[in-house]
Design a protein around this motif. Structure first.
Motif, short mmCIF file in Angstrom:
data_model
loop_
_atom_site.label_atom_id
_atom_site.label_comp_id
_atom_site.label_asym_id
_atom_site.label_seq_id
_atom_site.Cartn_x
_atom_site.Cartn_y
_atom_site.Cartn_z
N HIS A 46 -22.76 29.71 131.06
CA HIS A 46 -23.40 29.47 132.35
C HIS A 46 -22.85 28.19 132.95
O HIS A 46 -22.21 27.37 132.27
N ARG A 60 -29.06 28.47 133.35
CA ARG A 60 -28.90 29.67 132.52
C ARG A 60 -28.85 30.95 133.34
O ARG A 60 -28.46 32.00 132.83
N SER A 70 -23.84 28.94 124.96
CA SER A 70 -24.78 28.42 125.96
C SER A 70 -25.41 27.14 125.46
O SER A 70 -25.13 26.67 124.35
#
Ligand code: QV4
Ligand code: CA
Length: 491
Positions: A46, A60, A70
């Motif tokens: 992200h 996110r 992530s």
């Protein structure tokens, strides 16, 4: 896609919002407290936006690629979590962002292009390049709609809601075979990793036909974990409180929907805008948007509406929040989800990172009573004594109908057919009454404000006679709950 894919007596999901990929929580806590599944934050790459010495939680929801990397951890950590949670009977449900990629906007703290983790991207208008998927500008909806969804579209123009950009987020065109293939490949890789299903973010903003075409391409869940011929669980994020062009009924053939009408009804009753007695009919047909049991995912609050205003209860409401959750967990309607938050003071505030490099998310520490240490920044509603006891109550009552329903003004009580009894008193004075509890004779420990530890009850003890009757005192603005698992001296 309706089946929760959880163990029979583990019909509660918890949203461990923004948690790291941790198997410990499954192994040390969830499996022993009746939880069957965890919704995890989007695990793929992200955008990162550094602002006011923080990284907002909502990064996110701006995907850069479908690589599993992530703020919550690496692909290896994700796989480790899935494996170890499955081993102790706790399923992983992945929040999946398919509708869009990053925001097109170029603001001072977000140039709209760069690199994140392992992938480079350029989300600037007209460039729209995500080589690590890969997507290019022709994969987006620009030729059909080159701008944002307008407020009035929600009421009048379903096509715009699905073709235009949700607050500037580059909108993928799922009529394209290539886009479908990329989405299907991503979800397939998660199924192969051993997940049980998906929360599909922003399903309202995608055409049901496109979603169906993609979902039908998915393989069955892993047979070594789930048995043969099991389809993934799918819950569509569609907010439909009535009066909009897009309705939840368009999605029930392809999974469940997030039922925002449930939490609103519970909050209204607890705030006495309506009467809690009315909660005795909260189920299919109760007001707008409450469809069948197998269509709904019910919850008191979620990560979006806990940051907004009314009409939802959140952890900040304390005792009222406990009451709302206790009712949801005692009642029979739908598959349900408990929210688990980090504490926040403002809307955009990111999760606790404890000064970790690159604002990597931190983890809670725990108190001796198994709640989370507030100093670590995590609220952990799912570990609150009332909520964890009520999740066990729900597990003990699985498959049992609500019977012997009693209502008075601002009061409701019901049994769960020989397995449990619950009462809520939202009036300002004690409720003293004899009830038919349907439970076997014996002494029971209140699970709402107490806990049975060995043979010691830390709360109120209730005595049930040979006819299943008991005289019960429910304090003002509180609940009481007891079940076969809180019988003093055993079942
Ligand atoms: C800004 C402006 C726009 C402008 C744009 C581009 O507001 O007007 O067009 O820049 O210049 C963040 C910012 C937002 C910004 C956007 C794009 O908050 O200000 O737009 O990024 O740069 C979460 C947050 C959003 C966040 C988004 C992406 O809530 O604030 O936007 O993540 O990071 C409807 C939908 C429903 C949705 C709900 C919130 O029907 O689907 O609104 N819920 C889900 C998630 C939610 C998430 C998204 C959808 C988007 O639960 O958490 O939004 O993936 O009801
Ligand atoms: Ca769309």
């Amino acid at each position: 896609f309706d089946d929760s894919n959880t163990l029979f007596d583990r019909q509660t999901m918890v949203h461990l919002f923004e948690w790291r990929h941790v198997a410990n929580e499954c192994e040390n806590f969830l499996q022993f407290n009746g939880y069957g599944a965890v919704q995890v934050s989007p695990p793929n790459e992200h955008i990162m936006i550094y602002t006011n010495d923080d990284v907002p939680w909502w990064v996110r929801y701006q995907p850069v690629s479908y690589r599993l990397n992530s703020r919550s951890g690496t692909e290896a950590q994700f796989q480790n979590m899935v494996d170890r949670c499955n081993k102790v009977g706790v399923r992983i449900i992945v929040d999946s962002v398919l509708n869009h990629m990053v925001g097109v906007g170029q603001k001072s703290d977000d140039p709209g292009h760069g690199s994140s983790g392992t992938a480079s991207y350029d989300g600037r208008d007209g460039i729209e390049s995500f080589p690590a998927v890969p997507y290019s500008s022709t994969d987006f909806h620009d030729p059909v709609c080159h701008g944002d969804i307008q407020d009035s579209d929600y009421q009048y123009n379903a096509n715009n809601v699905r073709n235009c950009r949700l607050s500037g987020l580059l909108d993928l065109n799922h009529a394209s075979q290539h886009v479908r293939n990329m989405a299907v490949a991503y979800l397939t890789s998660l199924i192969n990793a051993g997940v049980a299903g998906f929360r599909l973010d922003a399903s309202k903003h995608m055409f049901p036909d496109d979603l169906q075409a993609m979902l039908e391409k998915l393989p069955n869940l892993r047979a070594d974990i789930f048995g043969t011929n099991q389809k993934p669980f799918v819950v569509h994020e569609v907010i439909d409180r009535g009066g909009e062009a897009i309705k939840v009924t368009e999605y029930i053939a392809i999974g469940r929907y997030t039922n925002f009408n449930f939490g609103a009804a519970v909050a209204s009753a607890i705030w006495k805008q309506s009467d809690v007695a009315g909660l005795s009919t909260l189920g299919p047909g109760f007001g707008y948007g409450n469809l069948d049991d197998h269509d709904v995912l019910n919850f008191i609050d979620n990560h979006d509406n806990q940051r907004d205003d009314q009409p939802y209860l959140t952890y900040k409401n304390g005792d009222q929040y406990r009451m709302g959750n206790a009712y949801m967990l005692a009642w029979t309607y739908g598959y349900i989800r408990v929210m688990s938050s980090f504490a926040f003071d403002f809307h955009d505030q990111g999760p606790p990172n404890m000064g970790a490099p690159n604002y990597a998310t931190g983890s809670p520490t725990f108190n001796p009573d198994n709640t989370c240490d507030a100093r670590s920044g995590w609220v952990c509603e799912h570990r609150w004594p009332t909520i964890r006891q009520m999740v066990q109550f729900r597990a003990a009552c699985q498959g049992r109908a609500a019977t012997e329903i009693v209502t008075e003004s601002n009061r409701i009580a019901f049994a769960r057919e020989q397995n449990g009894f619950f009462a809520m008193n939202n009036a300002d004075s004690d409720w003293n009454r004899q009830f038919d509890t349907t439970l076997p004779a014996g002494s029971y420990c209140d699970q709402y404000d107490g806990e049975l530890k060995g043979s010691m009850c830390t709360g109120q003890t209730i005595t049930i006679d040979n006819d299943g009757k008991a005289s019960v005192r429910i304090p003002a603005r509180a609940c009481i709950a007891f079940s076969v698992i809180s019988r003093i001296g055993g079942r």
